[in-house]
Design a protein around this motif. Structure first.
Motif, mmCIF file in Angstrom:
data_model
loop_
_atom_site.group_PDB
_atom_site.id
_atom_site.type_symbol
_atom_site.label_atom_id
_atom_site.label_comp_id
_atom_site.label_asym_id
_atom_site.label_seq_id
_atom_site.Cartn_x
_atom_site.Cartn_y
_atom_site.Cartn_z
ATOM 1 N N ASP A 34 7.121 18.391 -6.923
ATOM 2 C CA ASP A 34 7.198 17.067 -7.386
ATOM 3 C C ASP A 34 8.589 17.657 -8.128
ATOM 4 O O ASP A 34 8.787 18.317 -8.902
ATOM 5 C CB ASP A 34 6.343 16.918 -8.631
ATOM 6 N N ALA A 35 9.719 16.736 -7.452
ATOM 7 C CA ALA A 35 11.175 17.175 -7.627
ATOM 8 C C ALA A 35 11.540 16.798 -9.200
ATOM 9 O O ALA A 35 12.443 17.505 -9.692
ATOM 10 C CB ALA A 35 11.997 16.294 -6.869
ATOM 11 N N PHE A 36 10.907 16.050 -10.043
ATOM 12 C CA PHE A 36 10.994 15.777 -11.314
ATOM 13 C C PHE A 36 10.450 16.956 -12.238
ATOM 14 O O PHE A 36 10.713 16.881 -13.416
ATOM 15 C CB PHE A 36 10.740 14.615 -11.709
ATOM 16 N N GLY A 37 9.215 17.725 -11.776
ATOM 17 C CA GLY A 37 8.768 18.548 -12.586
ATOM 18 C C GLY A 37 7.955 17.951 -13.672
ATOM 19 O O GLY A 37 7.903 18.791 -14.462
ATOM 20 N N GLY A 38 7.472 16.868 -13.732
ATOM 21 C CA GLY A 38 6.402 16.132 -14.592
ATOM 22 C C GLY A 38 7.142 15.346 -15.280
ATOM 23 O O GLY A 38 7.482 15.398 -16.464
ATOM 24 N N ALA A 39 7.412 13.980 -14.706
ATOM 25 C CA ALA A 39 7.972 12.832 -15.503
ATOM 26 C C ALA A 39 6.789 12.021 -16.185
ATOM 27 O O ALA A 39 6.119 11.419 -15.604
ATOM 28 C CB ALA A 39 8.740 12.086 -14.392
ATOM 29 N N LEU A 40 6.450 12.269 -17.389
ATOM 30 C CA LEU A 40 5.375 12.063 -17.948
ATOM 31 C C LEU A 40 5.650 11.338 -19.271
ATOM 32 O O LEU A 40 6.609 11.724 -20.160
ATOM 33 C CB LEU A 40 4.537 13.334 -18.230
ATOM 34 N N ALA A 41 4.913 10.153 -19.519
ATOM 35 C CA ALA A 41 4.974 9.331 -20.864
ATOM 36 C C ALA A 41 3.630 8.917 -21.156
ATOM 37 O O ALA A 41 2.686 8.625 -20.379
ATOM 38 C CB ALA A 41 6.017 8.272 -20.694
ATOM 39 N N THR A 42 3.489 8.575 -22.638
ATOM 40 C CA THR A 42 2.276 8.078 -22.938
ATOM 41 C C THR A 42 2.524 6.995 -24.177
ATOM 42 O O THR A 42 3.670 7.223 -24.921
ATOM 43 C CB THR A 42 1.306 9.088 -23.241
ATOM 44 N N GLY A 97 -0.406 6.712 -25.800
ATOM 45 C CA GLY A 97 -1.458 7.279 -26.722
ATOM 46 C C GLY A 97 -2.775 6.605 -26.074
ATOM 47 O O GLY A 97 -3.739 7.193 -26.232
ATOM 48 N N THR A 98 -2.753 5.655 -24.985
ATOM 49 C CA THR A 98 -3.796 5.098 -24.348
ATOM 50 C C THR A 98 -3.900 5.232 -22.931
ATOM 51 O O THR A 98 -4.619 5.439 -22.267
ATOM 52 C CB THR A 98 -4.077 3.543 -24.846
ATOM 53 N N ASN A 99 -2.329 5.075 -22.547
ATOM 54 C CA ASN A 99 -2.092 5.341 -21.074
ATOM 55 C C ASN A 99 -1.335 6.260 -20.808
ATOM 56 O O ASN A 99 -0.313 6.755 -21.722
ATOM 57 C CB ASN A 99 -1.374 4.111 -20.502
ATOM 58 N N ILE A 100 -1.363 7.123 -19.608
ATOM 59 C CA ILE A 100 -0.528 8.221 -19.214
ATOM 60 C C ILE A 100 0.221 7.649 -18.070
ATOM 61 O O ILE A 100 -0.526 7.204 -16.877
ATOM 62 C CB ILE A 100 -1.152 9.278 -18.813
ATOM 63 N N ILE A 101 1.542 7.808 -18.012
ATOM 64 C CA ILE A 101 2.420 7.168 -16.991
ATOM 65 C C ILE A 101 3.004 8.528 -16.389
ATOM 66 O O ILE A 101 3.680 9.203 -16.993
ATOM 67 C CB ILE A 101 3.467 6.167 -17.445
ATOM 68 N N TYR A 102 2.966 8.538 -15.044
ATOM 69 C CA TYR A 102 3.321 9.680 -14.134
ATOM 70 C C TYR A 102 4.154 8.998 -13.039
ATOM 71 O O TYR A 102 3.955 8.415 -12.256
ATOM 72 C CB TYR A 102 2.052 10.458 -13.705
ATOM 73 N N SER A 103 5.516 9.589 -13.142
ATOM 74 C CA SER A 103 6.385 9.080 -12.145
ATOM 75 C C SER A 103 6.981 10.204 -11.169
ATOM 76 O O SER A 103 8.431 10.555 -11.537
ATOM 77 C CB SER A 103 7.573 8.358 -12.920
ATOM 78 N N PRO A 104 6.311 10.679 -10.290
ATOM 79 C CA PRO A 104 6.917 11.842 -9.573
ATOM 80 C C PRO A 104 7.539 11.301 -8.330
ATOM 81 O O PRO A 104 7.559 10.022 -7.899
ATOM 82 C CB PRO A 104 5.479 12.352 -8.901
ATOM 83 N N PHE A 105 8.604 12.111 -7.877
ATOM 84 C CA PHE A 105 9.377 11.956 -6.746
ATOM 85 C C PHE A 105 8.927 13.291 -5.755
ATOM 86 O O PHE A 105 9.427 14.438 -5.912
ATOM 87 C CB PHE A 105 10.872 11.959 -7.049
ATOM 88 N N TYR A 106 7.940 12.973 -4.814
ATOM 89 C CA TYR A 106 7.489 14.280 -3.975
ATOM 90 C C TYR A 106 8.248 14.531 -3.102
ATOM 91 O O TYR A 106 9.100 13.902 -2.342
ATOM 92 C CB TYR A 106 6.126 13.805 -3.577
ATOM 93 N N ASN A 107 8.312 15.984 -2.996
ATOM 94 C CA ASN A 107 9.032 16.657 -1.610
ATOM 95 C C ASN A 107 7.993 17.194 -0.736
ATOM 96 O O ASN A 107 7.384 18.255 -1.438
ATOM 97 C CB ASN A 107 10.212 17.476 -2.312
ATOM 98 N N ARG A 108 7.719 16.920 0.191
ATOM 99 C CA ARG A 108 6.637 17.517 1.076
ATOM 100 C C ARG A 108 7.087 19.018 1.631
ATOM 101 O O ARG A 108 6.092 19.615 2.023
ATOM 102 C CB ARG A 108 6.097 16.602 2.367
ATOM 103 N N GLY A 109 8.321 19.195 1.771
ATOM 104 C CA GLY A 109 8.729 20.466 2.215
ATOM 105 C C GLY A 109 8.043 20.829 3.700
ATOM 106 O O GLY A 109 8.223 19.838 4.505
ATOM 107 N N GLU A 110 7.495 21.884 3.625
ATOM 108 C CA GLU A 110 7.043 22.532 4.764
ATOM 109 C C GLU A 110 5.423 22.241 5.078
ATOM 110 O O GLU A 110 4.691 22.756 5.756
ATOM 111 C CB GLU A 110 7.314 23.683 5.262
ATOM 112 N N GLY A 111 4.821 21.474 4.075
ATOM 113 C CA GLY A 111 3.580 21.352 3.991
ATOM 114 C C GLY A 111 2.924 20.418 4.756
ATOM 115 O O GLY A 111 3.550 19.426 5.292
ATOM 116 N N LEU A 112 1.865 20.650 5.375
ATOM 117 C CA LEU A 112 0.963 19.879 6.770
ATOM 118 C C LEU A 112 -0.067 18.993 5.769
ATOM 119 O O LEU A 112 -0.519 19.120 4.687
ATOM 120 C CB LEU A 112 0.374 20.842 7.402
ATOM 121 N N ASN A 113 -0.107 17.655 6.403
ATOM 122 C CA ASN A 113 -0.754 16.634 6.101
ATOM 123 C C ASN A 113 -0.917 16.375 4.649
ATOM 124 O O ASN A 113 -1.693 16.129 3.688
ATOM 125 C CB ASN A 113 -2.266 16.928 6.115
ATOM 126 N N PHE A 114 0.575 15.932 4.035
ATOM 127 C CA PHE A 114 0.918 15.865 2.600
ATOM 128 C C PHE A 114 0.361 14.498 2.557
ATOM 129 O O PHE A 114 0.759 13.713 3.041
ATOM 130 C CB PHE A 114 2.322 15.978 2.618
#
Length: 453
Positions: free
Chosen positions: A178-186, A188-205
């Motif tokens: 996850d290129a951002f390393g944890g783009a998290l905000a709240t 108090g009721t909701n958790i917002i997560y905004s990842p920019f994923y990098n699949r690298g050499e992973g299979l079936n990402f």
């Protein structure tokens, strides 16, 4: 020039094997400084100073690789998720059994991510790198009292966005992240997560970049597939994020001989080119767009720092400007031309190399703006100096230009861009950015303290 500015102190870690200062946070009881660790060269250390600059304690929590994730204060403890989750008593500086050696979350060895405080009893975190050694990418929520479902205390309450990858090659290279390393905000009721994923050499990402909303029980409320270029902020029932418009192409990547199967394997690269970016405000209840800014003319220069929300404004930075928008309508209220104030210069993103950034792997540790509503001041750090702007109008209150007389008086020995501003009353704390870039740099970093804001 701010004629009332006074030099107070420049602080360097006294440990001879400490490499660089990574980041700094503060609360009413003091200032917490995180020093880097990497292999046998340097020690990973948290130190606490009082607001005057006197050292209160120093705690070594040795890990082999640090990536600059931010400490988080929850109650009387300081939490760090940087090659494991560590917990330190913020008053005494002593680990209390939640440290890495005692195993607060023992399976999180080789894991890194920012920690988001939900309330005094819960926090969320992610693993930003998936090694082929049993770890996984994930979003977790923990209860500080220990798991409430009758499981072991190092298990999460729930987990989402899981990728337990498979790699044809066992070497730890080009891994899923996850290129951002944890783009998290709240709110108090909701958790917002905004990842920019990098699949690298992973299979079936199987994970998609975008903006996710979860309730505190781990139920996904909505997901918008997009390309977040910043962390998110929440206010007025709205989620504010810089989002990108991209083009993508796929092409054959490198061919290797798998050290697992001894057969040739060719990777497929997906290359994303960021062609435009804009600030978007979405309704937190369903993710629908309320307003969006016009496209920024130079999308590669948009900062990944979450928008600052102050005085009914949403404030972002690019590589050439600071811009303020009305939080509810999206109307641009003011813009200020300043050079180099973006904390990451995105140029291109591909599945192997991730973001190509001016600041390399440690871009996630940087901020360049901090707001003080009491004095109506926005502190901004750029390539050419440190600035104070009027939050409401964007007008310059004072500037300290790099290399000038005031710069040398206030920041003696500073070698590069000052970053991560922290405001405490009329005091300003800044980190010498040069010593936070190269993980092999063993020159002690510096923390500057000035006053008179």
């Amino acid at each position: 020039i701010g004629t009332n500015l006074k030099f107070v102190k420049v602080y360097e870690n006294s440990r001879t094997t400490v490499g660089k200062v990574m980041n700094t946070i503060a609360d009413a009881s003091g200032v917490y400084i995180q020093w880097s660790g990497s292999g046998q060269k340097v020690e990973s250390t948290i130190e606490k100073m009082d607001h005057v600059g006197n050292l209160l304690w120093s705690q070594y929590f040795g890990v082999d690789v640090q990536r600059g994730f931010w400490p988080t204060i929850i109650g009387q403890y300081l939490y760090i998720h940087d090659n494991n989750i560590d917990r330190i008593n913020k008053i005494s500086g002593v680990g209390d059994g939640y440290s890495r050696t005692a195993g607060f979350h023992g399976i999180d060895y080789n894991s890194w991510g920012n920690i988001l405080k939900i309330n005094d009893l819960q926090f969320a975190t992610i693993n930003s790198i998936q090694y082929d050694a049993g770890e996984k990418l994930y979003l977790h929520l923990y209860d500080i009292r220990g798991n409430q479902k009758g499981l072991a205390s190092n298990n999460p309450e729930w987990e989402q966005n899981i990728y337990l990858g498979q790699y044809p090659n066992a070497l730890y290279s080009s891994l899923a992240t996850d290129a951002f390393g944890g783009a998290l905000a709240t709110d108090g009721t909701n958790i917002i997560y905004s990842p920019f994923y990098n699949r690298g050499e992973g299979l079936n990402f199987n994970l998609k970049s975008g903006i996710y909303s979860f309730d505190l029980l781990g139920n996904q409320k909505w997901f918008i597939e997009t390309f977040p270029l910043s962390h998110s902020s929440i206010k007025n029932g709205l989620v504010y994020t810089v989002e990108g418009i991209v083009t993508s192409i796929e092409k054959p990547g490198r061919t290797i001989t798998s050290n697992k199967t001894n057969k040739l394997f060719t990777y497929t690269d997906t290359i994303y080119t960021i062609v435009s970016a804009k600030l978007v405000a979405r309704r937190i209840s369903d993710g629908s767009i309320i307003w969006q800014s016009i496209n920024f003319p130079k999308p590669s220069g948009v900062s990944y720092q979450s928008p600052i929300l102050s005085n009914n404004l949403a404030i972002i930075s690019t590589n050439s400007t600071v811009e303020a928008y009305n939080q509810l309508s999206g109307e641009m209220i003011w813009t200020k031309d300043l050079g180099g104030v973006a904390v990451s210069l995105f140029q291109r993103y591909d599945s192997h190399e991730g973001f190509r950034s001016l600041y390399g792997l440690h871009h996630k540790i940087r901020t360049s703006m901090a707001a003080a509503e009491g004095s109506n001041s926005l502190i901004v750090t750029g390539f050419n100096g440190v600035y104070s702007l009027d939050i409401k109008t964007g007008q310059e209150k004072w500037a300290v230009q790099k290399g000038g007389v005031e710069w040398n008086r206030l920041f003696p020995g500073a070698s590069f861009q000052l970053i991560n501003p922290v405001l405490i009353g009329k005091r300003l704390l800044l980190i010498d950015g040069y010593n936070s870039i190269d993980s092999t740099d063993t020159v002690a970093g510096k923390l500057y303290v000035i006053e008179g804001l």
